[in-house]
Scaffold this motif. Structure first.
Motif, PDB file in Angstrom:
ATOM      1  N   ALA A  49      -1.708  -0.547   1.615  1.00  0.00           N
ATOM      2  CA  ALA A  49      -0.725  -2.123   2.171  1.00  0.00           C
ATOM      3  C   ALA A  49      -0.474  -2.641   0.917  1.00  0.00           C
ATOM      4  N   VAL A  50      -1.435  -1.985  -0.117  1.00  0.00           N
ATOM      5  CA  VAL A  50      -1.274  -1.898  -1.079  1.00  0.00           C
ATOM      6  C   VAL A  50      -0.742  -0.936  -2.230  1.00  0.00           C
ATOM      7  N   ILE A  51      -0.980  -0.033  -1.662  1.00  0.00           N
ATOM      8  CA  ILE A  51       0.180   1.535  -2.122  1.00  0.00           C
ATOM      9  C   ILE A  51       1.381   1.046  -2.607  1.00  0.00           C
ATOM     10  N   GLU A  52       1.850   0.587  -0.758  1.00  0.00           N
ATOM     11  CA  GLU A  52       3.124   0.175  -0.850  1.00  0.00           C
ATOM     12  C   GLU A  52       4.370  -0.219  -1.420  1.00  0.00           C
ATOM     13  N   SER A  53       3.503  -1.184  -2.131  1.00  0.00           N
ATOM     14  CA  SER A  53       4.235  -2.692  -2.686  1.00  0.00           C
ATOM     15  C   SER A  53       3.642  -3.386  -3.982  1.00  0.00           C
ATOM     16  N   LEU A  54       4.105  -4.037  -5.365  1.00  0.00           N
ATOM     17  CA  LEU A  54       3.804  -4.508  -5.594  1.00  0.00           C
ATOM     18  C   LEU A  54       4.921  -5.497  -5.401  1.00  0.00           C
ATOM     19  N   THR A 133     -11.318  -3.510   0.181  1.00  0.00           N
ATOM     20  CA  THR A 133     -11.874  -4.333  -0.356  1.00  0.00           C
ATOM     21  C   THR A 133     -13.038  -4.377  -1.321  1.00  0.00           C
ATOM     22  N   GLY A 134     -13.408  -3.134  -1.990  1.00  0.00           N
ATOM     23  CA  GLY A 134     -14.021  -2.631  -2.964  1.00  0.00           C
ATOM     24  C   GLY A 134     -15.174  -1.703  -2.409  1.00  0.00           C
ATOM     25  N   THR A 147     -22.773   2.901  -0.106  1.00  0.00           N
ATOM     26  CA  THR A 147     -21.618   1.283  -0.524  1.00  0.00           C
ATOM     27  C   THR A 147     -21.756   1.011  -1.304  1.00  0.00           C
ATOM     28  N   THR A 148     -20.901  -0.644  -1.476  1.00  0.00           N
ATOM     29  CA  THR A 148     -21.578  -1.736  -1.693  1.00  0.00           C
ATOM     30  C   THR A 148     -22.738  -2.441  -0.730  1.00  0.00           C
ATOM     31  N   GLY A 209     -14.315   6.168  -4.597  1.00  0.00           N
ATOM     32  CA  GLY A 209     -15.041   5.540  -3.541  1.00  0.00           C
ATOM     33  C   GLY A 209     -16.186   6.273  -3.190  1.00  0.00           C
ATOM     34  N   TRP A 210     -16.063   8.141  -3.428  1.00  0.00           N
ATOM     35  CA  TRP A 210     -16.894   8.775  -2.907  1.00  0.00           C
ATOM     36  C   TRP A 210     -17.896   9.275  -4.928  1.00  0.00           C
TER      37      TRP A 210
END
Ligand SMILES: Cc1ncc(C[n+]2csc(CCOP(=O)(O)OP(=O)(O)O)c2C)c(N)n1
Ligand code: SF4
Length: 302
Positions: A49-54, A133-134, A147-148, A209-210
């Protein structure tokens, strides 16, 4: 189909907001080549949802509905019903969701759409975390992974999502990995030809992430399959067929590589090796993978 014969059309255009080496973008690029332009994507909250559009730009070249985290499969059911009413059943309705949106928060909507027999393809790109979300743990995060929210390593195993989906007795369930684009392409083409609910889960090794280098995504995916951590299969009309290296593993023609080879290349498992080797957790991890293959053998050998 060989990669060189994939359609030339691109539906993910230059200028996306993905990290370098992003497996989600790699996988979706292949998926959209297989689906073609007559496709509506449904994307819940996730990295895509972030990758698709700024805003005000977009890097995707197909219609797309962004929807609340938990509602992707329900929204897809609505779109499919509307298209059916309009006589536009040739349009592919496809959910593209992360593992958080699939294993956890979207599971109820997913189960409902499968039970209703919605004619759609649900694709989960599984990077084994809530990365957008991190890097929090999800139901798909493996045992012992940092993970966090699992700072000393996750205590639980991941959900057996394949078994959960297969229990819905839908016509087509498949796993894939971004490192094998031809296998993924063929599976999407097959899913497109089948009426009813279809589920494809793509392993998506995520560099931040990994905790591995952004040039190693493909290598990491291959190692996931070679160690047996990630099996490649198709489950069609209640019949299981393993694919590629996983087929050779299932038939006992090759040995799985030790999981340690996969663990030690990822910073999220560093605490299993430094400051001293954690023999116990490494062997619990290996045993868990061994037991999964044992279950496959019992359940799916003729
Ligand atoms: C109900 C709800 N809870 C939490 C969030 C915050 N949120 C947005 S994306 C996301 C993580 C998504 O994880 P996943 O589905 O695995 O996709 P990824 O980010 O890894 O691509 C979270 C927790 C939200 N949007 N809605
Ligand atoms: S965090 Fe991972 S899945 Fe998300 S954009 Fe970056 S590489 Fe892709």
């Amino acid at each position: 189909m060989a990669i060189k014969d994939f359609p030339r059309e691109e539906y993910i255009l230059p200028g996306s907001a993905a990290c370098p080496g992003c497996p989600s973008t790699m996988g979706l690029r292949t998926v959209l080549k297989a689906l073609g332009k007559d496709t509506i994507l449904v994307v819940p909250a996730c990295c895509t949802a972030v990758i698709e559009s700024l805003y005000p730009h977009t890097s995707f070249n197909v219609p797309l509905l962004n929807i609340a985290f938990e509602a992707a499969a329900a929204a897809a059911s609505g779109i499919e019903a509307a298209l059916r009413k309009q006589g536009k059943e040739y349009i592919n309705v496809v959910v593209w969701a992360g593992d958080g949106g699939t294993y956890d928060i979207g599971l109820q909507a997913l189960s409902g759409a499968f039970e209703r027999g919605t004619n759609f393809i649900y694709i989960c790109y599984n990077n084994q975390i809530y990365s957008n979300t991190g890097i929090q743990r999800s139901g798909a995060t493996p045992y012992a992974a940092w993970t966090t929210t699992t700072v000393g390593g996750k205590r639980e195993f991941s959900k057996d999502m394949g078994a959960i989906v297969r229990a819905h007795h839908i016509p087509y369930v498949a796993t894939a990995c971004v490192s094998y684009p031809e296998d993924l392409y063929n599976k999407v083409i097959k899913a497109k030809s089948i009426k009813g609910p279809k589920y494809i889960e793509i392993l998506a090794p995520c560099p931040p992430g990994w905790r591995f280098g952004m040039d190693k995504t493909v290598e990491m995916g291959k190692l996931s399959v070679e160690t047996g951590v990630w099996p490649l299969y198709e489950y069609e009309n209640e019949k299981m067929i393993f694919n590629g290296i996983s087929k050779a593993i299932f038939e006992g023609r090759i040995d799985r590589k030790p999981v340690e080879e996969w663990l030690k290349l990822q910073g999220r498992f560093r605490h299993l090796f430094k400051p001293k080797r954690d023999e116990e957790r490494i062997s619990i991890f290996q045993k868990h993978v061994d037991e999964m293959w044992e279950r496959f053998r019992k359940e799916f050998s003729r």
